[in-house]
Scaffold this motif. Sequence first.
Motif, PDB file in Angstrom:
ATOM      1  N   VAL A  93       0.838  -1.202   0.000  1.00 43.13           N
ATOM      2  CA  VAL A  93       0.000   0.000   0.000  1.00 43.13           C
ATOM      3  C   VAL A  93       0.871   1.249   0.000  1.00 43.13           C
ATOM      4  O   VAL A  93       0.598   2.223  -0.724  1.00 43.13           O
ATOM      5  CB  VAL A  93      -0.954  -0.001   1.214  1.00 43.13           C
ATOM      6  N   GLY A 126      -8.854   0.143  -2.244  1.00 47.68           N
ATOM      7  CA  GLY A 126      -7.441   0.426  -2.031  1.00 47.68           C
ATOM      8  C   GLY A 126      -6.783   1.203  -3.158  1.00 47.68           C
ATOM      9  O   GLY A 126      -5.563   1.375  -3.153  1.00 47.68           O
ATOM     10  N   LEU A 182      -7.575   6.706  -0.308  1.00 47.13           N
ATOM     11  CA  LEU A 182      -7.724   5.350  -0.829  1.00 47.13           C
ATOM     12  C   LEU A 182      -9.207   5.017  -0.888  1.00 47.13           C
ATOM     13  O   LEU A 182      -9.932   5.198   0.107  1.00 47.13           O
ATOM     14  CB  LEU A 182      -7.017   4.340   0.072  1.00 47.13           C
TER      15      LEU A 182
END
Length: 420
Positions: A248, A280, A276
């Motif tokens: 991430v 994601g 996000l």
Amino acid sequence: MPLQNKHLAVVLQNTYLPFIFEEAEALGIKMTFFYNQEEAEPTHLKHVQKFIPIDLFQAPEKALEVIKTEHNQNSFDGIMTIYEPALEFVAQLAKELNLPGLSPFVISNCRNKQMMRKILKDSNLNTPYFKEIKNEEEVKDLLLTYPVVIKPSNGFASQGVSRANNKEELIDSIEKVRRVNEEDLGKFTKNKTGIVIEQFIDGPEFAIETFSVEDKVYVLSIGYKGNSKGPFFEEGVYIAPAPLEENVLESISQEAARAATALGIENGPAHIELRLDPAGKPYVIEIGARIGGSGISHYIVKESTGINYMELVFYYVLGLKPPALKDKGQQKKVVGNYIIPVQGHGIFKEIQGVEDVHRDSEVKRVIQFITKGTEIFPYPHFSGYPGFILTTHDSYSDCEQYYRYLDYKIKVVYDNKVNA
């Protein structure tokens, strides 16, 4: 020291946030400070060699001549600001004086949310739906997927930003932004009174601090900024580094770097705000070609990684090659900025609890901006932040726990208070 005795002109810095002056003093940089003539001369800044008042927003042509005249008499090696509304003025001035800096075109594109969105979309970055309008008449027949966010095209500090869940709320929000454009932002943006409607990205927000050297973007820090759902988007916390999985972090870093490149920030700092979505996917929400928070981002980066962010910027604006950078800084501590919430509106009286937290070992600085008797207006109007509490911790959980304590401890008191 390569920066020693260089002469730097600084335009309209918030003197409550002294990082730019402290770092310049430590590095031996000479400073001339062009301050807002509506404010008292900030003589407490002992290192500044010369103070010159200007009226940048009401008389920009005169301000331009004042600075040019000073440069002709006592030339600067560089000029800078980290005050968002002054960026375009300083970029134009740097160009005319042949001093280092991004082009006015790049700064203008970053300042205008419609242009920023278009550039990011044309560069194949993740971009929420967006449309610029002038008034509510333009949306009566517009088909939208709600919720959406409405904001001034050339706003800053979340002024006028609100969420609408249906057509009725949208029309109401547009009217509120129109008033913010006229009443709050008019002196900064002149005739730039557009309104942007964009898709609401429902997910956590992060702040990414970058520094570019000849088109190479270095991500210095990624911090957590909360997960505000609206209807207004008052700033709350900024904690770095954000506790994210490596994949991430990489996704956020890549999107932020691509955004800086797309906007033409080939050299110097950028403060990028990103959300996000539930899947994601990262979406850049804002990007500023400056150190964020009038210097707060410098504190965040320096305390959490050991990288002197302000020093890097000094090298750039003074026309010198900055020290070598790595793609990632070395984490030292978890650091944060607790942004004291306004907790209502009315005539400001005091902030209770700040004297006690001064004594806490986690607290490095307490900065209060609003003074007794100031009228605080309801959101989406923005009357300023009550104050910042800058902290350092051994772990992210320690920081979270301390901020929960501050939520309980810190109380903003008003005369004639109206609850938020």
